[in-house]
Design a protein around this motif. Structure first.
Motif, PDB file in Angstrom:
ATOM      1  N   ALA A  76       0.761  -1.250   0.049  1.00  0.00           N
ATOM      2  CA  ALA A  76       0.072   0.141   0.020  1.00  0.00           C
ATOM      3  C   ALA A  76       0.982   1.245  -0.034  1.00  0.00           C
ATOM      4  N   VAL A  77       1.771   1.169   0.934  1.00  0.00           N
ATOM      5  CA  VAL A  77       2.798   2.480   0.885  1.00  0.00           C
ATOM      6  C   VAL A  77       3.410   2.819  -0.446  1.00  0.00           C
ATOM      7  N   SER A  78       3.973   1.434  -0.742  1.00  0.00           N
ATOM      8  CA  SER A  78       4.669   1.639  -1.975  1.00  0.00           C
ATOM      9  C   SER A  78       3.729   2.285  -2.954  1.00  0.00           C
ATOM     10  N   TYR A  79       2.338   2.286  -3.255  1.00  0.00           N
ATOM     11  CA  TYR A  79       1.736   2.702  -4.155  1.00  0.00           C
ATOM     12  C   TYR A  79       0.959   4.103  -3.607  1.00  0.00           C
ATOM     13  N   PRO A 133       9.903   1.740   8.544  1.00  0.00           N
ATOM     14  CA  PRO A 133       9.781   2.834   9.414  1.00  0.00           C
ATOM     15  C   PRO A 133      10.045   4.134   8.999  1.00  0.00           C
ATOM     16  N   ASP A 134      10.541   4.365   7.714  1.00  0.00           N
ATOM     17  CA  ASP A 134      10.398   5.746   7.051  1.00  0.00           C
ATOM     18  C   ASP A 134       8.754   6.259   6.683  1.00  0.00           C
ATOM     19  N   GLN A 135       7.885   5.306   6.825  1.00  0.00           N
ATOM     20  CA  GLN A 135       6.722   5.594   6.123  1.00  0.00           C
ATOM     21  C   GLN A 135       5.562   5.349   7.174  1.00  0.00           C
ATOM     22  N   PHE A 150       8.753   1.269  16.471  1.00  0.00           N
ATOM     23  CA  PHE A 150       9.344   2.107  15.561  1.00  0.00           C
ATOM     24  C   PHE A 150      10.122   3.475  16.274  1.00  0.00           C
ATOM     25  N   GLY A 151      10.102   3.272  17.813  1.00  0.00           N
ATOM     26  CA  GLY A 151      10.905   4.356  18.510  1.00  0.00           C
ATOM     27  C   GLY A 151       9.777   5.585  18.684  1.00  0.00           C
ATOM     28  N   ALA A 169       4.874   7.136  18.402  1.00  0.00           N
ATOM     29  CA  ALA A 169       3.637   7.695  19.426  1.00  0.00           C
ATOM     30  C   ALA A 169       2.606   8.580  18.557  1.00  0.00           C
ATOM     31  N   ASP A 170       3.182   9.052  17.408  1.00  0.00           N
ATOM     32  CA  ASP A 170       2.045   9.792  16.653  1.00  0.00           C
ATOM     33  C   ASP A 170       1.162   9.142  15.741  1.00  0.00           C
ATOM     34  N   ILE A 171       1.413   8.117  15.843  1.00  0.00           N
ATOM     35  CA  ILE A 171       0.659   7.089  14.434  1.00  0.00           C
ATOM     36  C   ILE A 171      -0.846   7.314  15.150  1.00  0.00           C
TER      37      ILE A 171
END
Ligand code: PEP
Length: 266
Positions: free
Chosen positions: A124-127, A164-166, A206-207, A211-213
């Motif tokens: 999904a994120v790749s698209y 993690p960068d997504q 994710f570090g 917490a922002d997700i």
């Protein structure tokens, strides 16, 4: 290029239409919702019609809309011999920006396992689709005090390969299976406790940025219970089934995430 990233934890309300509304019914429901939500500026608003209604929804919404489209699932492959499936690029063609993955009905009836959800979330994120990854325990699991363990293993396995960068693109929905479409709703405390656990798991995975997700609650959210649920500190919005098929109810639920205004205290 700067992407249109959501503010951390900006409220999000998504309607899951499930297998409801033909393409022609979709046009009028979308128009009805848009009329009501036109001035909503405090939340991201998503509707997830059935695949066959996406073109009608896209056309009705036009280019710059207050409502964003989501899909109810997708296949992880770009294309191929997968009869009956729909891919990320096919969804993008109709303006879709979100995709629900691992909904309990898909897990139950269509074998959408944690492993498949993990592969789909990466695809999904790749698209450039934002996955809304659903987790939740059954009634039997809750009664056997297995909720924490079930949630931990679903989060762990469903996000096993997530880049993690997504994580700005990722949304989680906590949907206790016993509360979906049953009229039984988790108490605000029950829901918030699980959301809090999920947030801790996301930080572990994710570090600190985990917490922002955004974490949505889903399970018989209605205008009557939305304010109490949405005012919980770890609940960032709602994934709404039945009540999202009625423009008035959907709008009333959306209003429940509106931040208090000074005039509210007059
Ligand atoms: C859902 O389908 O994700 C859902 C939460 O349904 P309902 O609101 O009808 O319980």
């Amino acid at each position: 290029m700067k992407k249109d990233l959501p503010n951390p934890r900006r409220p999000l309300v998504a309607g899951n239409w499930k297998m409801h509304r033909t393409a022609s019914d979709t046009r009028s429901l979308i128009q009805d919702i848009v009329k009501r939500v036109e001035r909503v500026s405090y939340a991201d608003l998503v509707v997830c019609p059935p695949f066959t209604s996406l073109p009608a929804a896209h056309e009705t919404l036009g280019r710059h809309s207050i409502l964003t489209l989501g899909a109810q699932t997708m296949h992880q492959a770009k294309e191929g011999a997968f009869t009956g499936e729909i891919s990320g690029p096919m969804l993008r063609e109709f303006g879709v920006r979100y995709v629900i993955l691992g909904h309990s009905e898909r897990r139950q009836y269509d074998n959408e396992t944690n492993e498949k959800v993990a592969a789909k979330a990466v695809a999904a994120v790749s698209y450039h689709l934002r996955p809304i990854v659903c987790v939740g325990e059954t009634l039997t699991q809750r009664e056997a005090t297995e909720t924490e363990a079930v949630i931990e293993s679903q989060i762990h396995a469903s996000l096993a390969a997530f880049p993690p960068d997504q994580i700005d693109e990722l949304v989680i929905a906590y949907e206790p299976v016993w509360a979906i479409g049953t009229g039984k709703v988790a108490t605000p405390k029950q829901a918030n406790d699980v959301h809090h656990q999920i947030r801790k798991l996301l930080v572990k995975r994710f570090g600190p940025k985990g917490a922002d997700i955004r974490i949505l609650y889903g399970g018989s959210v209605k205008p009557e219970n939305a304010v109490d649920l949405m005012s919980q500190p770890d609940i960032d919005g709602a994934l709404v089934g039945g009540a999202s098929l009625d423009a008035r109810s959907f709008f009333d639920i959306i209003e429940s995430v509106r931040p208090p205004r000074a005039s509210d205290h007059d």
